[in-house]
Design a protein around this motif. Structure first.
Motif, PDB file in Angstrom:
ATOM      1  N   VAL A 170      11.398   9.423 -17.648  1.00 56.56           N
ATOM      2  CA  VAL A 170      10.593   8.764 -18.677  1.00 56.56           C
ATOM      3  C   VAL A 170       9.932   7.553 -18.026  1.00 56.56           C
ATOM      4  CG1 VAL A 170      10.575   7.599 -20.912  1.00 56.56           C
ATOM      5  CG2 VAL A 170      12.141   9.517 -20.507  1.00 56.56           C
ATOM      6  N   GLY A 171       8.626   7.607 -17.890  1.00 54.81           N
ATOM      7  CA  GLY A 171       7.901   6.537 -17.211  1.00 54.81           C
ATOM      8  C   GLY A 171       7.165   7.079 -16.001  1.00 54.81           C
ATOM      9  N   PRO A 172       6.548   6.197 -15.221  1.00 49.92           N
ATOM     10  CA  PRO A 172       5.765   6.658 -14.073  1.00 49.92           C
ATOM     11  C   PRO A 172       6.654   7.261 -12.991  1.00 49.92           C
ATOM     12  CG  PRO A 172       5.966   4.266 -14.041  1.00 49.92           C
ATOM     13  CD  PRO A 172       6.530   4.721 -15.351  1.00 49.92           C
ATOM     14  N   GLN A 173       6.226   8.386 -12.424  1.00 54.23           N
ATOM     15  CA  GLN A 173       7.006   9.002 -11.354  1.00 54.23           C
ATOM     16  C   GLN A 173       6.750   8.316 -10.016  1.00 54.23           C
ATOM     17  OE1 GLN A 173       6.452  13.243 -10.707  1.00 54.23           O
ATOM     18  NE2 GLN A 173       8.516  13.403  -9.858  1.00 54.23           N
ATOM     19  N   GLU A 174       5.575   7.720  -9.852  1.00 49.75           N
ATOM     20  CA  GLU A 174       5.237   7.041  -8.608  1.00 49.75           C
ATOM     21  C   GLU A 174       4.999   5.550  -8.847  1.00 49.75           C
ATOM     22  OE1 GLU A 174       3.137  10.574  -5.976  1.00 49.75           O
ATOM     23  OE2 GLU A 174       1.890   8.983  -6.828  1.00 49.75           O
ATOM     24  N   ARG A 175       5.410   4.744  -7.875  1.00 50.92           N
ATOM     25  CA  ARG A 175       5.147   3.307  -7.893  1.00 50.92           C
ATOM     26  C   ARG A 175       4.589   2.906  -6.532  1.00 50.92           C
ATOM     27  NH1 ARG A 175      10.430   0.179  -9.496  1.00 50.92           N
ATOM     28  NH2 ARG A 175       9.037  -1.448 -10.258  1.00 50.92           N
ATOM     29  N   GLU A 200       4.435  -6.776  -4.743  1.00 46.38           N
ATOM     30  CA  GLU A 200       4.998  -6.417  -6.043  1.00 46.38           C
ATOM     31  C   GLU A 200       4.752  -4.934  -6.328  1.00 46.38           C
ATOM     32  OE1 GLU A 200       3.390  -8.930  -9.033  1.00 46.38           O
ATOM     33  OE2 GLU A 200       4.319 -10.770  -8.257  1.00 46.38           O
ATOM     34  N   TRP A 201       5.751  -4.293  -6.957  1.00 48.14           N
ATOM     35  CA  TRP A 201       5.578  -2.905  -7.383  1.00 48.14           C
ATOM     36  C   TRP A 201       4.662  -2.878  -8.599  1.00 48.14           C
ATOM     37  CZ3 TRP A 201       6.835   0.519  -3.940  1.00 48.14           C
ATOM     38  CH2 TRP A 201       7.857   0.247  -3.033  1.00 48.14           C
ATOM     39  N   ASN A 202       3.718  -1.943  -8.614  1.00 48.29           N
ATOM     40  CA  ASN A 202       2.622  -2.002  -9.588  1.00 48.29           C
ATOM     41  C   ASN A 202       2.982  -1.506 -10.983  1.00 48.29           C
ATOM     42  OD1 ASN A 202       2.871   0.741  -8.891  1.00 48.29           O
ATOM     43  ND2 ASN A 202       0.703   1.135  -9.228  1.00 48.29           N
ATOM     44  N   SER A 203       4.193  -1.005 -11.208  1.00 47.31           N
ATOM     45  CA  SER A 203       4.552  -0.515 -12.544  1.00 47.31           C
ATOM     46  C   SER A 203       6.038  -0.761 -12.774  1.00 47.31           C
ATOM     47  CB  SER A 203       4.232   0.983 -12.689  1.00 47.31           C
ATOM     48  OG  SER A 203       4.932   1.748 -11.720  1.00 47.31           O
ATOM     49  N   THR A 204       6.450  -0.565 -14.015  1.00 51.88           N
ATOM     50  CA  THR A 204       7.849  -0.790 -14.382  1.00 51.88           C
ATOM     51  C   THR A 204       8.735   0.341 -13.870  1.00 51.88           C
ATOM     52  OG1 THR A 204       7.481   0.314 -16.505  1.00 51.88           O
ATOM     53  CG2 THR A 204       7.217  -2.086 -16.435  1.00 51.88           C
ATOM     54  N   LEU A 205      10.024   0.071 -13.799  1.00 47.79           N
ATOM     55  CA  LEU A 205      10.982   1.068 -13.339  1.00 47.79           C
ATOM     56  C   LEU A 205      11.118   2.182 -14.373  1.00 47.79           C
ATOM     57  CD1 LEU A 205      13.228   1.697 -11.171  1.00 47.79           C
ATOM     58  CD2 LEU A 205      14.807   0.545 -12.738  1.00 47.79           C
ATOM     59  N   GLY A 212       0.798  -1.223   0.000  1.00 55.91           N
ATOM     60  CA  GLY A 212       0.000   0.000   0.000  1.00 55.91           C
ATOM     61  C   GLY A 212       0.829   1.271   0.000  1.00 55.91           C
ATOM     62  N   SER A 213       2.142   1.182   0.288  1.00 57.77           N
ATOM     63  CA  SER A 213       2.991   2.374   0.326  1.00 57.77           C
ATOM     64  C   SER A 213       3.364   2.816  -1.086  1.00 57.77           C
ATOM     65  CB  SER A 213       4.250   2.100   1.148  1.00 57.77           C
ATOM     66  OG  SER A 213       5.005   1.066   0.539  1.00 57.77           O
ATOM     67  N   THR A 214       3.763   4.079  -1.204  1.00 57.67           N
ATOM     68  CA  THR A 214       4.105   4.680  -2.504  1.00 57.67           C
ATOM     69  C   THR A 214       5.471   5.340  -2.408  1.00 57.67           C
ATOM     70  OG1 THR A 214       1.767   5.085  -3.008  1.00 57.67           O
ATOM     71  CG2 THR A 214       3.391   6.331  -4.267  1.00 57.67           C
ATOM     72  N   ILE A 215       6.265   5.224  -3.466  1.00 59.07           N
ATOM     73  CA  ILE A 215       7.547   5.913  -3.577  1.00 59.07           C
ATOM     74  C   ILE A 215       7.517   6.821  -4.800  1.00 59.07           C
ATOM     75  CG2 ILE A 215       8.869   4.111  -2.402  1.00 59.07           C
ATOM     76  CD1 ILE A 215       9.761   3.123  -5.160  1.00 59.07           C
ATOM     77  N   THR A 216       8.357   7.874  -4.777  1.00 59.43           N
ATOM     78  CA  THR A 216       8.394   8.859  -5.862  1.00 59.43           C
ATOM     79  C   THR A 216       9.800   8.935  -6.438  1.00 59.43           C
ATOM     80  OG1 THR A 216       6.685  10.149  -4.732  1.00 59.43           O
ATOM     81  CG2 THR A 216       7.886  11.238  -6.504  1.00 59.43           C
ATOM     82  N   TYR A 217       9.911   8.931  -7.755  1.00 60.95           N
ATOM     83  CA  TYR A 217      11.201   8.948  -8.443  1.00 60.95           C
ATOM     84  C   TYR A 217      11.540  10.354  -8.926  1.00 60.95           C
ATOM     85  CZ  TYR A 217      11.586   3.877  -8.516  1.00 60.95           C
ATOM     86  OH  TYR A 217      11.723   2.566  -8.160  1.00 60.95           O
ATOM     87  N   TYR A 218      12.849  10.675  -8.903  1.00 64.90           N
ATOM     88  CA  TYR A 218      13.375  11.930  -9.428  1.00 64.90           C
ATOM     89  C   TYR A 218      14.647  11.633 -10.216  1.00 64.90           C
ATOM     90  CZ  TYR A 218      10.277  13.943  -5.909  1.00 64.90           C
ATOM     91  OH  TYR A 218       9.183  14.270  -5.157  1.00 64.90           O
ATOM     92  N   CYS A 219      15.050  12.574 -11.056  1.00 65.24           N
ATOM     93  CA  CYS A 219      16.278  12.436 -11.848  1.00 65.24           C
ATOM     94  C   CYS A 219      17.286  13.505 -11.454  1.00 65.24           C
ATOM     95  CB  CYS A 219      15.965  12.558 -13.345  1.00 65.24           C
ATOM     96  SG  CYS A 219      14.986  11.193 -14.009  1.00 65.24           S
TER      97      CYS A 219
END
Length: 260
Positions: free
Chosen positions: A171-176, A182-187, A157-164
């Motif tokens: 390029v791709g989802p910023q949050e997973r 399992e993580w719900n989307s690709t890296l 149920g937790s969420t993480i946020t990606y930055y560059c």
């Protein structure tokens, strides 16, 4: 009422052209044994009755000089290997006979991946395959090259946020989100934002755009714009490329944060 039959043929087999004989084989319960002579040898084939499976050699050969080539097999009541479910439990009697079923349940904190039941088939295999118990929580996620993520909770149920990093765009989802282990989307990936390859392109593009802005009349503005493009030998594709670069640079400046 059920009756069990033991099928077995007790014979002493003579070898053609010889006074020697193959020794009798001990009876094998719940089997049928068929013999035939082939090229000076006796060939015997064991077949277990329905519900039983053979343990040992199915085909036996007997020669006058060496006797039978293998020990007598056995017919065991059909059963499957005992199911195994790490971090879980199953309900089934042991040993597991053909057509018996087992149901599966995981311990707290784990989720079942696969079917919650399975049946012992005629070939002594489980159908569908045995499931596994997987943790509901996700492990630490991967980081993209030139990127990072924000978040320390990897529970379901937790969420993480990606930055560059600076000068890279995501390029791709910023949050997973972690969903049942399992993580719900690709890296996502971090791609380098390319700069304009030539300063001449930037100068010509800016001049063409400035010529367009000099006149408030739409028709005249377009005319000035086209003339300036032709004067600088600039194509619409080159202008479009320049604008895409400026758009990407602006996007980088507007990002809320970068990887440190």
């Amino acid at each position: 009422m059920f009756f069990w039959f033991v099928c077995y043929l007790v014979v002493v087999w003579p070898i053609s052209g010889s006074d020697e004989r193959c020794p009798e084989l001990p009876s094998v319960d719940n089997s049928i044994f068929v013999v035939e002579e082939m090229e000076g040898q006796i060939l015997g084939t064991y077949t277990c009755m329905n519900g039983y499976h053979l343990v040992g050699e199915k085909n036996l050969f007997c020669s006058a000089s060496e006797g039978w080539n293998a020990p007598t097999p056995k017919c065991h009541l059909g059963h499957c290997p005992a199911p195994v479910l790490l971090n879980g439990e199953f309900s089934s009697q042991l040993p597991v006979n053909v057509r018996d079923k087992a149901t599966f349940q995981c311990h707290e904190g784990y989720i079942l991946k696969g079917s919650n039941w399975s049946q012992c088939g005629e070939d002594q295999t489980w159908v569908p395959p045995l499931p596994i118990c997987k943790k509901r929580d996700c492990g630490p996620p991967e980081k993209p090259a030139h990127g990072c993520f924000e978040g320390r909770d990897f529970n379901s149920g937790s969420t993480i946020t990606y930055y560059c990093e600076k000068w890279y765009q995501l390029v791709g989802p910023q949050e997973r989100q972690c969903i049942d282990g399992e993580w719900n989307s690709t890296l996502p990936a971090c791609e380098l934002i390319q700069e304009a390859p030539k300063s001449a392109l930037q100068t010509a593009s800016e001049e063409a755009l400035l010529a367009f802005q000099e006149s408030k009349e739409p028709c005249k503005a377009v005319k000035n714009f086209v003339e300036r493009l032709n004067e600088n030998g600039l194509t619409m594709e080159e202008l479009k490329y320049f604008l895409e670069i400026k758009k990407a640079e602006l996007k980088v400046k507007m990002l809320p944060r970068h990887c440190s």
